[in-house]
Design a protein around this motif. Structure first.
Motif, PDB file in Angstrom:
ATOM      1  N   ASP A 148      -9.671  -6.025   8.228  1.00 36.23           N
ATOM      2  CA  ASP A 148     -10.371  -4.739   8.248  1.00 36.23           C
ATOM      3  C   ASP A 148      -9.379  -3.660   8.685  1.00 36.23           C
ATOM      4  N   ALA A 149      -9.006  -2.789   7.767  1.00 37.19           N
ATOM      5  CA  ALA A 149      -8.056  -1.719   8.083  1.00 37.19           C
ATOM      6  C   ALA A 149      -8.838  -0.528   8.638  1.00 37.19           C
ATOM      7  N   GLU A 150      -8.818  -0.430   9.946  1.00 42.41           N
ATOM      8  CA  GLU A 150      -9.610   0.586  10.639  1.00 42.41           C
ATOM      9  C   GLU A 150      -9.083   1.990  10.307  1.00 42.41           C
ATOM     10  N   HIS A 151      -9.996   2.957  10.211  1.00 46.45           N
ATOM     11  CA  HIS A 151      -9.626   4.353   9.908  1.00 46.45           C
ATOM     12  C   HIS A 151      -8.730   4.459   8.678  1.00 46.45           C
ATOM     13  N   PHE A 152      -8.951   3.552   7.700  1.00 47.12           N
ATOM     14  CA  PHE A 152      -8.023   3.553   6.562  1.00 47.12           C
ATOM     15  C   PHE A 152      -8.054   4.867   5.787  1.00 47.12           C
ATOM     16  N   PHE A 153      -9.258   5.347   5.494  1.00 53.13           N
ATOM     17  CA  PHE A 153      -9.330   6.548   4.629  1.00 53.13           C
ATOM     18  C   PHE A 153      -8.743   7.769   5.331  1.00 53.13           C
ATOM     19  N   ASP A 154      -9.008   7.908   6.629  1.00 56.09           N
ATOM     20  CA  ASP A 154      -8.430   9.041   7.382  1.00 56.09           C
ATOM     21  C   ASP A 154      -6.906   8.932   7.394  1.00 56.09           C
ATOM     22  N   GLY A 155      -6.429   7.712   7.651  1.00 56.87           N
ATOM     23  CA  GLY A 155      -4.984   7.499   7.708  1.00 56.87           C
ATOM     24  C   GLY A 155      -4.335   7.774   6.362  1.00 56.87           C
ATOM     25  N   PHE A 156      -4.979   7.291   5.306  1.00 57.52           N
ATOM     26  CA  PHE A 156      -4.421   7.424   3.960  1.00 57.52           C
ATOM     27  C   PHE A 156      -4.354   8.890   3.533  1.00 57.52           C
ATOM     28  N   ASP A 157      -5.347   9.676   3.961  1.00 56.14           N
ATOM     29  CA  ASP A 157      -5.356  11.110   3.610  1.00 56.14           C
ATOM     30  C   ASP A 157      -4.091  11.789   4.117  1.00 56.14           C
ATOM     31  N   LYS A 158      -3.632  11.413   5.319  1.00 54.16           N
ATOM     32  CA  LYS A 158      -2.506  12.117   5.944  1.00 54.16           C
ATOM     33  C   LYS A 158      -1.173  11.440   5.663  1.00 54.16           C
ATOM     34  N   ASN A 159      -1.196  10.100   5.690  1.00 53.44           N
ATOM     35  CA  ASN A 159       0.071   9.384   5.550  1.00 53.44           C
ATOM     36  C   ASN A 159      -0.144   8.089   4.759  1.00 53.44           C
ATOM     37  N   PRO A 160      -0.292   8.236   3.442  1.00 57.00           N
ATOM     38  CA  PRO A 160      -0.663   7.072   2.630  1.00 57.00           C
ATOM     39  C   PRO A 160       0.356   5.936   2.717  1.00 57.00           C
ATOM     40  N   ASP A 161       1.639   6.274   2.853  1.00 55.97           N
ATOM     41  CA  ASP A 161       2.646   5.202   2.859  1.00 55.97           C
ATOM     42  C   ASP A 161       2.422   4.244   4.012  1.00 55.97           C
ATOM     43  N   TYR A 162       2.179   4.807   5.201  1.00 55.94           N
ATOM     44  CA  TYR A 162       2.000   3.925   6.358  1.00 55.94           C
ATOM     45  C   TYR A 162       0.729   3.091   6.222  1.00 55.94           C
ATOM     46  N   SER A 163      -0.341   3.714   5.739  1.00 56.76           N
ATOM     47  CA  SER A 163      -1.596   2.977   5.595  1.00 56.76           C
ATOM     48  C   SER A 163      -1.417   1.813   4.621  1.00 56.76           C
ATOM     49  N   LEU A 164      -0.648   2.040   3.551  1.00 58.10           N
ATOM     50  CA  LEU A 164      -0.376   0.956   2.603  1.00 58.10           C
ATOM     51  C   LEU A 164       0.496  -0.119   3.254  1.00 58.10           C
ATOM     52  N   GLN A 165       1.410   0.303   4.122  1.00 60.41           N
ATOM     53  CA  GLN A 165       2.252  -0.692   4.821  1.00 60.41           C
ATOM     54  C   GLN A 165       1.405  -1.584   5.728  1.00 60.41           C
ATOM     55  N   ALA A 166       0.391  -0.985   6.360  1.00 61.80           N
ATOM     56  CA  ALA A 166      -0.486  -1.784   7.224  1.00 61.80           C
ATOM     57  C   ALA A 166      -1.206  -2.851   6.399  1.00 61.80           C
ATOM     58  N   LEU A 167      -1.706  -2.455   5.218  1.00 62.92           N
ATOM     59  CA  LEU A 167      -2.352  -3.437   4.331  1.00 62.92           C
ATOM     60  C   LEU A 167      -1.339  -4.487   3.884  1.00 62.92           C
ATOM     61  N   GLY A 168      -0.118  -4.007   3.579  1.00 56.24           N
ATOM     62  CA  GLY A 168       0.940  -4.911   3.117  1.00 56.24           C
ATOM     63  C   GLY A 168       1.265  -5.957   4.180  1.00 56.24           C
ATOM     64  N   ALA A 169       1.243  -5.550   5.454  1.00 49.86           N
ATOM     65  CA  ALA A 169       1.547  -6.486   6.546  1.00 49.86           C
ATOM     66  C   ALA A 169       0.489  -7.590   6.602  1.00 49.86           C
ATOM     67  N   ALA A 170      -0.775  -7.193   6.421  1.00 50.70           N
ATOM     68  CA  ALA A 170      -1.858  -8.187   6.447  1.00 50.70           C
ATOM     69  C   ALA A 170      -1.742  -9.119   5.255  1.00 50.70           C
ATOM     70  N   HIS A 171      -1.402  -8.541   4.111  1.00 49.86           N
ATOM     71  CA  HIS A 171      -1.253  -9.337   2.888  1.00 49.86           C
ATOM     72  C   HIS A 171      -0.117 -10.345   3.062  1.00 49.86           C
ATOM     73  N   LYS A 172       0.974  -9.868   3.635  1.00 48.53           N
ATOM     74  CA  LYS A 172       2.133 -10.735   3.862  1.00 48.53           C
ATOM     75  C   LYS A 172       1.771 -11.868   4.836  1.00 48.53           C
ATOM     76  N   GLY A 173       0.922 -11.543   5.821  1.00 49.85           N
ATOM     77  CA  GLY A 173       0.501 -12.559   6.786  1.00 49.85           C
ATOM     78  C   GLY A 173      -0.488 -13.556   6.197  1.00 49.85           C
ATOM     79  N   GLY A 174      -0.971 -13.276   4.990  1.00 50.04           N
ATOM     80  CA  GLY A 174      -1.847 -14.246   4.326  1.00 50.04           C
ATOM     81  C   GLY A 174      -3.324 -13.857   4.290  1.00 50.04           C
ATOM     82  N   ALA A 175      -3.634 -12.586   4.602  1.00 50.17           N
ATOM     83  CA  ALA A 175      -5.039 -12.169   4.519  1.00 50.17           C
ATOM     84  C   ALA A 175      -5.481 -12.201   3.058  1.00 50.17           C
ATOM     85  N   GLU A 176      -6.687 -12.738   2.802  1.00 49.21           N
ATOM     86  CA  GLU A 176      -7.140 -12.875   1.411  1.00 49.21           C
ATOM     87  C   GLU A 176      -7.811 -11.609   0.898  1.00 49.21           C
ATOM     88  N   THR A 177      -8.326 -10.782   1.819  1.00 44.30           N
ATOM     89  CA  THR A 177      -8.987  -9.552   1.398  1.00 44.30           C
ATOM     90  C   THR A 177      -8.555  -8.423   2.329  1.00 44.30           C
TER      91      THR A 177
END
Ligand SMILES: [Zn+2]
Length: 536
Positions: A148-177
């Motif tokens: 669950d990427a908390e405050h994702f939409f707020d974060g993405f509005d201001k700094n999309p690259d970092y918000s995508l990196q947070a998702l990428g970190a979870a994906h790399k760790g093996g999160a399925e969704t």
């Protein structure tokens, strides 16, 4: 029509976790188990049950839940990413998550620069590491992980690259969704769609994206649907939209929209018609009055009051309905009120077994209802009282009991209040005289009536009042105003009914509604179906 399999959307129910944050809700462990069983019957893909690391009640829940068999749903334990200075194996909250014993864990992590630097007070790199490590650790423990990427939409509005990196970190760790959360609930549908589309394009079709929305703009359901249309295949929400502040996305509306309007699949085949029951069950356990105007599952969702609608619907049931109410387990209702036309009365009477009623009789009943409504009664929410009103027109109708007199006494001695009621009535022709005490006059009356009826009708013990509402009608008459009393009843099982009483004396209004409630419940099984001819 194509034979292609409908697109499947994972339903992630968080009634017990995020929904438990609702002001006024406090589930016991037993409440949570009962709701979880209902959700399993409904067939949602995931049931998020609580945060085992945050409180002993949730830990106790998982202890018991592990011993049960879950047919359709996966139970999910919720927790946060590990703390900044701790390894996952040393973090008690991550350990509690593992200890919950569920196959699936949902971890929440920060995905907005502002939240990381100002609220978490960690470095941006540290936060990414925390997300990845926690997911990796849980995967090594054999868990499936949802992020669950908390405050994702707020974060993405201001700094999309970092918000995508947070998702990428979870994906790399093996999160399925990877679930994009509108934690503050401030977004609008096209904004959600735009962001979801960009995230889906970034990760490609092999990564499952989810949405978790809140209703602070009144758009949680619309935002969820917009997210799905933009590519999300996992949606999080709660039954009845319960949740913090204005609530979460309401699954009772999201699911039928997905299945009936968008022709997607979300529940096992044939399970959608359980939705209405689940909505009411959860409201009951949460001890909230069901929202009668809720889309699809509200009591009024398919209620028709205007006479012109009812007469049209007798010819074409879909003339004023967007779906067949049975698809979600609801039913079409004809509401009887002074605005009704004769067709409402005829339709209603048919439901009581009165068929072939002619216009003359319909007009007579309508006249009676109008006169009663003029006196302050309201039959819209009191169908049991309407039933009795119609039945009593029959010369064959024999009331099970009849009140002769009552007397009520209320007193106060210092801090102590008491009430006593004396009633004289006839039960199946036999005189009964009963006195009872109560903590107030209504309670004393109810107790006296129960005691009087119980020897003849032992089933009275099952009958319970679920709500007692009082409304003052002509408030400018001060204490001389007409008081309307509405009582909701149930028999401990599925059966529910409502009755009404009105008058200038609150005890008298209460008496009428009480007596109708018991008479309706006890006579439903014993009275013969009224014949139309007998009424004429
Ligand atoms: Zn939330």
């Amino acid at each position: 029509m194509s034979d292609a399999k409908p697109r499947f959307i994972e339903i992630f129910d968080t009634t017990l976790r995020d929904g438990g944050q609702t002001e006024g809700i406090s589930y016991s462990v037993d409440d949570k188990l009962r709701i979880a069983r209902k959700l399993d019957e409904l067939g949602v893909a995931f049931i998020e049950c609580g945060w085992p690391g945050s409180n002993p009640k949730d830990a106790a829940f998982f202890e018991l839940a592990r011993k049960e068999t879950w047919v359709n749903s996966k139970l999910v334990a919720f927790g946060a990413t590990r703390r900044a200075k701790l390894k996952s194996e040393d973090d008690p909250s991550v350990q509690a998550l593992v200890g919950a014993g569920t196959e699936v864990c949902c971890i929440v992590g920060k995905s907005s620069v502002f939240q990381v630097t100002e609220v978490l007070r960690a470095t941006l790199a540290e936060n990414l590491q925390m997300i990845e490590d926690t997911a990796t650790y849980l995967r090594l423990q054999g868990k499936r992980v949802i992020f669950d990427a908390e405050h994702f939409f707020d974060g993405f509005d201001k700094n999309p690259d970092y918000s995508l990196q947070a998702l990428g970190a979870a994906h790399k760790g093996g999160a399925e969704t990877l679930v994009l959360c509108d934690t503050n609930g401030g977004h609008l549908p096209w904004e959600v769609a735009d962001t979801v589309r960009k995230v889906c394009a970034h990760f490609g079709p092999s990564v499952r994206i989810g949405v978790h929305t809140h209703d602070d703009t009144g758009c949680a359901v619309a935002n969820t649907i917009a997210g799905v249309m933009a590519g999300a295949n996992h949606v999080q929400g709660t039954i009845n939209g319960y949740g913090e502040r204005c609530g979460n996305a309401n699954l009772c509306v999201v699911i039928p929209n997905l299945q009936l309007k968008l022709k997607m699949s979300a529940l096992p085949a044939g399970h959608l018609e359980r939705l209405n029951e689940v909505a009411h069950f959860v409201a009951e356990v949460a001890n909230f009055a069901p929202n009668e105007q809720m889309a699809y599952v509200g009591k009024s969702a398919f209620a028709h009051k205007a006479g012109i609608h009812v007469s049209a619907m007798q010819r074409h049931p879909d003339a004023y309905q967007h779906i067949d109410p049975k698809l979600v387990g609801n039913e079409m209702r004809v509401v009887v009120s002074e605005l009704s036309g004769r067709s409402n009365i005829v339709e209603k009477a048919a439901q009581f077994g009165l068929t072939g009623m002619d216009d003359k009789l319909g007009a007579k009943i309508l006249e009676l209802i109008k006169a009663k409504e003029h006196d302050g009664f309201s039959f819209e929410a009191a169908e049991a009282s309407v039933t009795l009103l119609v039945r009593r027109l029959s010369p064959d109708y024999k009331p099970l009991f009849m009140l002769h007199d009552y007397r009520g006494m209320v007193s106060r001695h210092g801090d102590r209040q008491s009430a006593e009621a004396t009633i004289k009535l006839e039960v199946l022709g036999h005189p009964v005289h009963m006195v009872a005490e109560g903590n107030g006059p209504v309670n004393a009356f109810d107790t006296a009536l129960r005691k009087a009826l119980q020897p003849t009708f032992p089933q009275v013990a099952q009958i319970q009042l679920s709500d007692y509402k009082v409304r003052i009608l002509n408030g400018n008459s001060g204490t001389g105003a007409i008081t309307r009393v509405l009582i909701d009843w149930h028999d401990g099982n599925e059966r529910r009914w409502s009755t009404v009483g009105a008058g200038t004396n609150i005890l008298d209004s209460t008496w009428l509604a009480l007596a109708d409630g018991y008479e309706f419940a006890l006579s439903a099984a014993t009275q013969p179906v009224v014949k139309t001819e007998a009424l004429a």
